[in-house]
Design a protein around this motif. Structure first.
Motif: not given
Length: 315
Positions: A199-205, A264-267, A247-248, A254-259
Motif C-alpha cells: 500500500x502507500x502512506x496517506x495524508x493521515x500517516x 510530511x514530505x519535508x519533515x 485531505x478529508x 477533531x484535534x486538528x492534529x494532521x499535518x
C-alpha cells in the motif's frame, strides 16, 4: 486509583533486542536518519488526561499483548543452531497459506532500510516478512467509542499472537526468526509495509492498502531468509497524489492534529503528536482519521479510476 489506572500500570511493551541475544551477536541498527519511537500511552499521559477511557477488558487485552511482546523477544533463543538461508517456492507458498489460515489479511516482503529502525533500537535480521490484519469495519464506524478502542487493541493482540506463531513455524523449517511485536516494536511498520508494496502512506500517516484501506494493523517478522520475493516497484504510490488533494482526514480530525502529506514530505511528520495524544486520551483512542478516510468508505479500485480520470495518469 481507578481500575483502568491499575490495569494500565501492568502494561509493558518496551523491550530491547540486545537484552535477549548473546553479546557478540551482530544486530542491524538504526541510522542517523532514524526517528525516535513514540509510545502513545506515554504521550497520552503527558499531553492528555491520564489513561484513555477504555473498557477495563481492553486494558486486560493490552496486558496480554505486552506478554506476547515479551515472548517475541524471549523466543529468539529458540532459533535453530544450524540455519537455512534460502526458502523454496513450495516452502514460501506454505508459509503464505499458513499466515492466511491464522487470519492475516495480507503478507509482503522487503529489506529493512536502517532509517526505519527507531533510534536506540536493533533487530536480529534485515529481511522482513510484513503482516497486516483488518480491523472490524462496524467497530471502526463507531469511532470515537470504547467499542472502537477495544477493536484496535483486540486486533493488536491477535496480530501479536500470530507473529509469534509464524516465527515459531519458521524455526521448525530451519530458519532464524524474530517476531516483531504488533504494538510498539523496533521498526516503523507503516513505512516498512509501504516498501513491501502493500500500500502507500496517506495524508493521515497511515498505510492505505488496496484491500481494507487504512483499516488495519501491521507487524513484521525479521528472518535470515535471503531469497524472499522483494518487490521492485510499488503500484500504490498514486495514493499520495490523491491524498494531497483530498485531505478529508485533516478536515475531520477533531484535534486538528494532521499535518498532512505535503508537509510530511519535508519533515516526515504527518501528525502533531501532542494534539493527537490529547484526543487519543479523551476520546477512547479516537480513530476518526481511519473512519473518515475515503479508502475506508469506498472501494480502492473505484477511487483509483476516479483519480485516473481527473489526472489522466495511472502513476
Amino acid at each position: 486509583m481507578s481500575r483502568p489506572e491499575q490495569l494500565e500500570k501492568q502494561i509493558k511493551v518496551d523491550f530491547n533486542t540486545e537484552n535477549y541475544v548473546a553479546k557478540n551477536t551482530v544486530l542491524f541498527r538504526h541510522s542517523e536518519k532514524s526517528k525516535v519511537s513514540h509510545n502513545i500511552a506515554d504521550l497520552a499521559r503527558k499531553y492528555g488526561e491520564g489513561p484513555p477511557k477504555f473498557y477495563p477488558k481492553t486494558f486486560e487485552v493490552m496486558i496480554d499483548t505486552g506478554q506476547q511482546t515479551k515472548l517475541s523477544y524471549e523466543s529468539i533463543s529458540k532459533n535453530p543452531s544450524e540455519m537455512k538461508t534460502a526458502i523454496s517456492s513450495e516452502e514460501l507458498s506454505d508459509l503464505i497459506e499458513y499466515a492466511k489460515s491464522l487470519g492475516v489479511n495480507d503478507i509482503g516482503f522487503t529489506k529493512v532500510n536502517s532509517k526505519l529502525i527507531f533510534k536506540d533500537r536493533a533487530i536480529l535480521h534485515d529481511n522482513a516478512i510484513v503482516l497486516t490484519m483488518e480491523m472490524n469495519p462496524k467497530q471502526i464506524s463507531l469511532a470515537p467509542s470504547r467499542d472502537t478502542g477495544h477493536e484496535v487493541h483486540f486486533t493488536y493482540n491477535k496480530l501479536g499472537r500470530i507473529s509469534n506463531k509464524i516465527a515459531d513455524y519458521l524455526r521448525t523449517k530451519g530458519f532464524s526468526a524474530q517476531a516483531g511485536p504488533a504494538m510498539g516494536g523496533d521498526v516503523d511498520y507503516k513505512h516498512l509495509a509501504e516498501e513491501a508494496a502493500m500500500g502507500a502512506i496517506g495524508n493521515h500517516g497511515l498505510l492505505i492498502s488496496p484491500v481494507v484501506g487504512p483499516r488495519q494493523r501491521i507487524t513484521a517478522i525479521y528472518t535470515n531468509i535471503e531469497n524472499l520475493p522483494f518487490p521492485k516497484i510499488n503500484p500504490h504510490n498514486w495514493i499520495k497524489s490523491f491524498c494531497s488533494t483530498c485531505q478529508i482526514c485533516s478536515k475531520r480530525c477533531p484535534a486538528n492534529a494532521i499535518v498532512g502529506i505535503e508537509k510530511a514530505s519535508i519533515t516526515n511528520e504527518y501528525i502533531e503528536l501532542p494534539k493527537c495524544a490529547k484526543s487519543f486520551s479523551t476520546s477512547f483512542g479516537c480513530s476518526i482519521c481511519i473512519k473518515e478516510c475515503i479508502f475506508n468508505k469506498s472501494d480502492y479500485h473505484k477511487v483509483h479510476e476516479v483519480h485516473f480520470r481527473k489526472t489522466n495518469t495511472f502513476d
